[in-house]
Structures are given as structure tokens and as C-alpha cells.
Design a protein around this motif. Structure first.
Motif, PDB file in Angstrom:
ATOM      1  N   GLU A 188      34.844 -36.422  20.821  1.00  0.00           N
ATOM      2  CA  GLU A 188      35.900 -37.299  20.299  1.00  0.00           C
ATOM      3  C   GLU A 188      35.555 -37.798  18.903  1.00  0.00           C
ATOM      4  OE1 GLU A 188      37.574 -39.130  24.532  1.00  0.00           O
ATOM      5  OE2 GLU A 188      36.578 -40.457  23.091  1.00  0.00           O
ATOM      6  N   ALA A 189      34.283 -38.174  18.701  1.00  0.00           N
ATOM      7  CA  ALA A 189      33.872 -38.681  17.384  1.00  0.00           C
ATOM      8  C   ALA A 189      33.928 -37.566  16.341  1.00  0.00           C
ATOM      9  CB  ALA A 189      32.476 -39.286  17.452  1.00  0.00           C
ATOM     10  N   ASP A 190      33.599 -36.340  16.742  1.00  0.00           N
ATOM     11  CA  ASP A 190      33.725 -35.204  15.821  1.00  0.00           C
ATOM     12  C   ASP A 190      35.181 -35.003  15.425  1.00  0.00           C
ATOM     13  OD1 ASP A 190      31.043 -34.681  15.898  1.00  0.00           O
ATOM     14  OD2 ASP A 190      31.181 -32.830  17.056  1.00  0.00           O
ATOM     15  N   LEU A 191      36.058 -35.043  16.433  1.00  0.00           N
ATOM     16  CA  LEU A 191      37.473 -34.763  16.185  1.00  0.00           C
ATOM     17  C   LEU A 191      38.092 -35.824  15.271  1.00  0.00           C
ATOM     18  CD1 LEU A 191      39.890 -32.983  16.794  1.00  0.00           C
ATOM     19  CD2 LEU A 191      40.242 -34.245  18.918  1.00  0.00           C
ATOM     20  N   ALA A 226      14.837 -35.310  14.885  1.00  0.00           N
ATOM     21  CA  ALA A 226      15.047 -35.321  16.337  1.00  0.00           C
ATOM     22  C   ALA A 226      15.880 -36.508  16.825  1.00  0.00           C
ATOM     23  CB  ALA A 226      13.710 -35.291  17.056  1.00  0.00           C
ATOM     24  N   GLU A 227      15.700 -37.671  16.171  1.00  0.00           N
ATOM     25  CA  GLU A 227      16.332 -38.896  16.658  1.00  0.00           C
ATOM     26  C   GLU A 227      17.859 -38.793  16.675  1.00  0.00           C
ATOM     27  OE1 GLU A 227      14.552 -42.657  15.231  1.00  0.00           O
ATOM     28  OE2 GLU A 227      16.599 -43.305  14.819  1.00  0.00           O
ATOM     29  N   PHE A 228      18.398 -38.128  15.635  1.00  0.00           N
ATOM     30  CA  PHE A 228      19.857 -38.027  15.557  1.00  0.00           C
ATOM     31  C   PHE A 228      20.444 -37.357  16.797  1.00  0.00           C
ATOM     32  CE2 PHE A 228      23.930 -36.260  14.478  1.00  0.00           C
ATOM     33  CZ  PHE A 228      24.541 -37.302  13.792  1.00  0.00           C
ATOM     34  N   PHE A 229      19.809 -36.261  17.233  1.00  0.00           N
ATOM     35  CA  PHE A 229      20.369 -35.547  18.382  1.00  0.00           C
ATOM     36  C   PHE A 229      20.082 -36.217  19.707  1.00  0.00           C
ATOM     37  CE2 PHE A 229      21.530 -32.347  15.460  1.00  0.00           C
ATOM     38  CZ  PHE A 229      22.741 -31.930  16.010  1.00  0.00           C
ATOM     39  N   SER A 230      19.074 -37.062  19.694  1.00  0.00           N
ATOM     40  CA  SER A 230      18.847 -37.848  20.899  1.00  0.00           C
ATOM     41  C   SER A 230      19.990 -38.855  21.081  1.00  0.00           C
ATOM     42  CB  SER A 230      17.477 -38.525  20.778  1.00  0.00           C
ATOM     43  OG  SER A 230      17.466 -39.725  21.475  1.00  0.00           O
ATOM     44  N   ASP A 231      20.483 -39.413  19.963  1.00  0.00           N
ATOM     45  CA  ASP A 231      21.624 -40.341  20.034  1.00  0.00           C
ATOM     46  C   ASP A 231      22.954 -39.603  20.176  1.00  0.00           C
ATOM     47  OD1 ASP A 231      19.892 -42.421  19.628  1.00  0.00           O
ATOM     48  OD2 ASP A 231      20.485 -42.832  17.565  1.00  0.00           O
ATOM     49  N   HIS A 232      23.041 -38.437  19.505  1.00  0.00           N
ATOM     50  CA  HIS A 232      24.327 -37.729  19.420  1.00  0.00           C
ATOM     51  C   HIS A 232      24.171 -36.297  19.923  1.00  0.00           C
ATOM     52  CE1 HIS A 232      25.870 -40.920  16.704  1.00  0.00           C
ATOM     53  NE2 HIS A 232      24.644 -40.921  16.219  1.00  0.00           N
ATOM     54  N   PRO A 233      24.146 -36.090  21.238  1.00  0.00           N
ATOM     55  CA  PRO A 233      23.965 -34.729  21.767  1.00  0.00           C
ATOM     56  C   PRO A 233      25.080 -33.795  21.304  1.00  0.00           C
ATOM     57  CG  PRO A 233      24.645 -36.242  23.510  1.00  0.00           C
ATOM     58  CD  PRO A 233      24.330 -37.081  22.309  1.00  0.00           C
ATOM     59  N   ASN A 234      24.710 -32.555  21.006  1.00  0.00           N
ATOM     60  CA  ASN A 234      25.679 -31.576  20.503  1.00  0.00           C
ATOM     61  C   ASN A 234      26.692 -31.211  21.591  1.00  0.00           C
ATOM     62  OD1 ASN A 234      27.037 -29.469  19.387  1.00  0.00           O
ATOM     63  ND2 ASN A 234      25.228 -28.259  18.878  1.00  0.00           N
ATOM     64  N   PRO A 235      27.978 -31.459  21.347  1.00  0.00           N
ATOM     65  CA  PRO A 235      28.978 -31.151  22.384  1.00  0.00           C
ATOM     66  C   PRO A 235      29.355 -29.679  22.420  1.00  0.00           C
ATOM     67  CG  PRO A 235      30.060 -32.116  20.481  1.00  0.00           C
ATOM     68  CD  PRO A 235      28.578 -32.058  20.149  1.00  0.00           C
ATOM     69  N   GLY A 236      28.796 -28.855  21.541  1.00  0.00           N
ATOM     70  CA  GLY A 236      29.169 -27.440  21.541  1.00  0.00           C
ATOM     71  C   GLY A 236      29.245 -26.936  20.116  1.00  0.00           C
ATOM     72  N   ASN A 237      29.982 -25.878  19.914  1.00  0.00           N
ATOM     73  CA  ASN A 237      30.034 -25.263  18.592  1.00  0.00           C
ATOM     74  C   ASN A 237      30.865 -26.085  17.615  1.00  0.00           C
ATOM     75  OD1 ASN A 237      30.435 -23.664  16.358  1.00  0.00           O
ATOM     76  ND2 ASN A 237      30.408 -21.776  17.570  1.00  0.00           N
ATOM     77  N   ARG A 238      30.190 -26.830  16.768  1.00  0.00           N
ATOM     78  CA  ARG A 238      30.900 -27.765  15.894  1.00  0.00           C
ATOM     79  C   ARG A 238      31.649 -27.042  14.775  1.00  0.00           C
ATOM     80  NH1 ARG A 238      26.491 -32.482  16.856  1.00  0.00           N
ATOM     81  NH2 ARG A 238      28.016 -34.071  17.331  1.00  0.00           N
ATOM     82  N   VAL A 239      31.106 -25.957  14.261  1.00  0.00           N
ATOM     83  CA  VAL A 239      31.795 -25.229  13.187  1.00  0.00           C
ATOM     84  C   VAL A 239      33.127 -24.693  13.704  1.00  0.00           C
ATOM     85  CG1 VAL A 239      31.716 -23.214  11.680  1.00  0.00           C
ATOM     86  CG2 VAL A 239      29.676 -24.642  11.950  1.00  0.00           C
ATOM     87  N   LYS A 240      33.096 -24.122  14.915  1.00  0.00           N
ATOM     88  CA  LYS A 240      34.324 -23.575  15.490  1.00  0.00           C
ATOM     89  C   LYS A 240      35.346 -24.693  15.729  1.00  0.00           C
ATOM     90  CE  LYS A 240      36.152 -20.549  19.073  1.00  0.00           C
ATOM     91  NZ  LYS A 240      37.276 -21.453  19.392  1.00  0.00           N
ATOM     92  N   MET A 241      34.846 -25.840  16.201  1.00  0.00           N
ATOM     93  CA  MET A 241      35.754 -26.971  16.431  1.00  0.00           C
ATOM     94  C   MET A 241      36.484 -27.324  15.144  1.00  0.00           C
ATOM     95  SD  MET A 241      36.405 -30.419  16.053  1.00  0.00           S
ATOM     96  CE  MET A 241      34.879 -31.233  15.580  1.00  0.00           C
TER      97      MET A 241
END
Ligand code: ZN
Length: 462
Positions: A188-191, A226-241
Motif C-alpha cells: 500500500e505504501a509503495d502504491l 539491512a535495517e531498512f528491510f527489517s522495517d519494510h519487508p519487500n512485498p514482491g517485484n517493486r519494479v513491475k508494480m
């Protein structure tokens, strides 16, 4: 003529549907009011600024605010009092507190290849704030304890809202539900972030590129990333989104996205070295304010005046005993209790006798009373191991609207006492209005007629 007008209107609607606008994510279920998000963020910001070294460089601070406010204003996100500060920390991260305060690590500014990438992280963080992900997650994790605590903490506990939450184990440290998001929240935050970037004239693909860079670095063992992804797990392929989203974005020629980022990187490189602050890891260990154990207060008997005072707010009117007080009032709700019904509990207060009034957003656009009541009860149960559903929901009509009443039991803030929490959920179309009538179990029968009288007095003016 009229028919024609309708045909024209329909055609416009259909065209609009074909080309967007895209349905953007909306804030989810939440027990906090927006004002409480803002209050919580302010309290948390004070704590954060003790843990981190805030950079006092006017050029850098002005710059980060310029980029941030461009996203806020042009992106139409200006419903919260956002502000932006740079903190000295070489890890690649930024974080936004509920209600608006945002902190950007110097490491993030050094690592961004252009202003668009920095704007991408800010747009993503701003979206978490606007979508209220932190307090929504805390609501889901804590349920009924929070319902009582939220009313209480605002009743004047010197630990404030953050102190009250700390009592429930909700803080700002590592793995905080306020700052570590689910994959769904990330999507949702990406979108919303992508749309915000496009509106502000930044190329949205830079967000995806930067996230991919951070992930690649983190995967290669670079701990600063590393810290960023611990807070913000990758929801999937962001480029494609982002690519999938392009047809829905305003048509724009994006600039080079360079801005003044190079100059800012030089400023960061020239900052005097400071001893690394404790950061958020340290915030976890921060002793809480006024953290005394729960006071052992014996159950008092409270007076219930038979004369009623009118409560009027948000298109809802009802009467409450005139010797009880409105002890907390927010945009969406209020807590009403007798003086003896409020118990000091650690940094905040808890409600042993009282009435909580609030609203919840339905899961879909419109309220489905059975489903949304079940969801509310389930959230409440999850967060409160001592809570039980004492009787199944009963249908009734309140103020001309369909309603359900459900009897719950939980632990009272009074010594060795259980309490009854009578949950009244009312279908108001686009929002679920709810009341929780609270009394210790031994006293409930005496207070129940008054609670029923209140239910019967509820009226909606819109
Ligand atoms: Zn995120």
C-alpha cells in the motif's frame, strides 16, 4: 433534456473508469483517532530526539523539508503536520512516526544516487503515515486493552499516550509494531508513494530502483542496508508494480531528479563525526516514564445520577449521567466516566467504569454489521488473552439504524475483579459506530438499566 444529460454524465463516468483514476489504498481499521496519531508522534519524537543526534545544518534541514513538503503539498497529503529532520546515522534508513514527524538518516542521503531516490523513500514513508499503518497495526495487536487504555492514557497520565502504550509492550524499539510493517502495508505504501511521486514530478521508477539497490546491498551482507528491510519487508517485484501502475499515473515529463542531492552529500560527508546514538535499538531499553506497577485499587461503588447530560458530536447525540464526565474527546470519539471509574495504571489510566464511544472503518466501503462486528471482536480478543465473548451478538435498532449488542468479559483494572464490556456496534453506512459500556462484573446489573437508557437515547442527525 434530462435524459440526454444522464447519457452524457454516464459517458463521462465510463471514460473516467476506463482511464482511471486508480483506487488508492485507504487507512485501515484503527482504534486511535487521527489526533491520537499526532499526539503519539509528538511524544515519540521527543524520545527519538534523545536517542539520535539531530543534524543542525540549515542547508541540509531546509533541503530535506523542501523535498518532503513538495511531496506533501503536490501529493495532496497535507492532512498531517509533517516535518522532516536529518539524524546522524550511517545506516541507510528513514522512519516516520504516526501523525507526521519524519527522520532521515545521513546514510540515506549519502546512498541516494539522485533526488528522485530520496523522494521515493520519503513518499513511501509519508504513505505509511497517511495510511496510519503504525497505529492500525498497534490496534490489531492490542485490541481491547487498547480501547480501555486509549481512553485512559488521555485522561491525564503523566506518561502520556506513549507511556500508556509502553505498558502494553508497544514502544519504538526494535521490532516495534509502530514502525515495522507488514507486506500488505508495504504494498500500500509503495502504491500511494508512487502516485505521490508522480504528482510531485518525480519519476516513480526511482523508488523501485532505490529499493532494489538497498535490497541487493543488504543481501550481499552490507549491514548498513539491512535495517531498512527489517522495517519494510519487500512485498514482491517493486519494479513491475511501478510499471503496471504507469497507465494510472498523471502523464508527466519527469526531470533529471538530480536537485541539490550532490551538494547535500558533500554536507553530510563534512559533518563532524559523532558517537553513534543509541538509535531505536536503545529506545527499546528506555525506562518508561512513571512506570510503576498497576496500582492495586479496590473496586469502588460509583453513583449514577438519574439526570442526563447530552453528548453531541459527529452527528451523534445521546445522554449520559450528569455526574459523569467527558474525560477525553477526540475527532472520532470520547471516553465518559465517573471520577472513581478511572484508575491510575502505570504511566496512564485505565477505565473501570465508563463509556467509550468511537468509530471504526469497515473492511469494505460500506458496513457489513455482522462481519465488521466479528472483525472488531476478533481484534479485541487477539490483543487481550483474558477476554471472552460472554454472549453472541443480539440484533436491535439504535437511533433508527441496525445494531448488534455483544457481551464481553475481561480483567478489570480494580483489584481481583472481572468486568463486563458491553459492545454496541451500529451500522452508520460508511462507518461502524461503536460503544463499549464498562462496569465491574459485581456492579454490572446495577448499571445495566442506565446503559440501556443511553442506548435508547442515541440519535443520529446525519
Ligand atoms: Zn515501508
Amino acid at each position: 433534456m434530462k435524459k440526454k444529460l444522464i447519457a452524457v454524465t454516464l459517458a463521462i463516468t465510463l471514460t473516467a473508469l476506463a482511464a482511471g483514476p486508480r483506487k488508492l489504498p485507504k487507512p485501515g481499521w484503527n482504534l486511535f483517532s487521527k489526533e491520537q496519531d499526532v499526539q503519539l508522534g509528538r511524544e515519540a519524537a521527543a524520545q527519538v530526539e534523545k536517542q539520535y543526534v539531530v543534524v543542525q545544518n540549515k542547508d541540509l534541514t531546509d533541503y530535506i523539508n523542501r523535498v518532503g513538503q513538495r511531496l506533501v503539498k503536490r501529493g495532496g497529503l497535507d492532512e498531517y503536520p509533517f516535518y522532516f529532520k536529518v539524524v546522524q546515522d550511517e545506516s541507510i534508513n528513514a522512519f516516520a512516526l504516526p501523525g507526521g514527524p519524519m527522520y532521515v538518516h545521513t546514510g540515506l542521503i549519502s546512498a541516494a544516487e539522485n533526488e528522485g531516490q530520496l523522494a521515493g523513500v520519503l513518499a513511501h514513508e509519508l504513505s505509511h503515515v497517511v495510511l496510519r499503518h503504525g497505529t492500525s497495526q498497534a490496534s490489531k495487536a492490542q485490541g481491547l486493552q487498547l480501547i480501555a487504555g486509549l481512553g485512559g492514557a488521555l485522561a491525564g497520565g503523566n506518561g502520556g499516550l506513549l507511556g500508556g502504550l509502553a505498558q502494553l509492550g508497544v514502544g519504538l524499539g526494535a521490532n516495534s509494531v509502530l514502525l515495522k510493517f507488514s507486506r500488505k502495508a508495504e504494498s500500500e505504501a509503495d502504491l500511494l508513494g508512487v502516485h505521490t511521486m508522480a504528482k510531485a514530478g518525480y519519476d516513480p521508477i526511482e523508488m523501485a530502483h532505490f529499493f532494489e539497490k538497498i535490497e541487493a546491498e543488504a543481501n550481499s551482507g552490507n549491514s548498513r542496508f539491512a535495517e531498512f528491510f527489517s522495517d519494510h519487508p519487500n512485498p514482491g517485484n517493486r519494479v513491475k508494480m511501478v510499471e503496471d501502475e504507469i497507465p494510472y499515473l498523471p502523464k508527466a515529463q519527469y526531470g533529471q531528479n538530480e536537485g541539490d542531492i550532490n551538494k547535500m552529500r558533500q554536507i553530510v560527508a563534512g559533518l563532524p563525526k559523532v558517537k553513534k546514538g543509541a538509535g531505536r535499538q536503545g529506545a527499546a531499553a528506555q525506562p518508561q516514564q512513571g512506570g510503576s506497577p498497576q496500582a492495586a485499587v479496590a473496586m469502588p461503588r460509583v453513583d449514577v445520577s438519574s439526570s442526563m447530560t447530552a453528548f453531541q458530536r459527529n452527528g451523534i447525540t445521546f445522554g449520559y449521567p450528569s455526574n459523569w464526565q467527558v474525560i477525553d474527546q477526540s475527532q472520532s470519539g470520547a471516553t465518559i466516566a465517573p471520577k472513581e471509574g478511572v484508575v491510575a495504571s502505570g504511566g496512564g489510566n485505565a477505565i473501570g467504569y465508563g463509556i467509550l464511544v468511537n468509530m471504526a472503518q469497515p473492511a469494505a466501503g460500506r458496513v457489513d454489521l455482522t462481519r465488521d462486528t466479528q472483525a472488531l471482536i476478533q481484534q479485541i480478543s487477539q490483543g487481550n488473552s483474558g477476554m471472552q465473548v460472554a454472549s453472541q451478538p443480539q440484533s436491535l435498532t439504535v437511533g433508527g439504524s441496525r445494531a448488534l449488542i455483544t457481551k464481553l468479559n475481561s480483567t478489570s483494572p480494580f483489584q481481583n475483579t472481572r468486568e463486563v464490556d458491553m459492545l454496541l456496534t451500529i451500522d452508520r453506512g460508511s462507518t461502524l459506530q461503536y460503544f463499549v459500556f464498562i462496569a465491574p462484573e459485581p456492579e454490572f446489573a446495577r448499571l445495566e438499566p442506565m446503559f440501556q437508557q443511553i442506548s435508547r437515547s442515541i440519535q443520529f442527525s446525519r
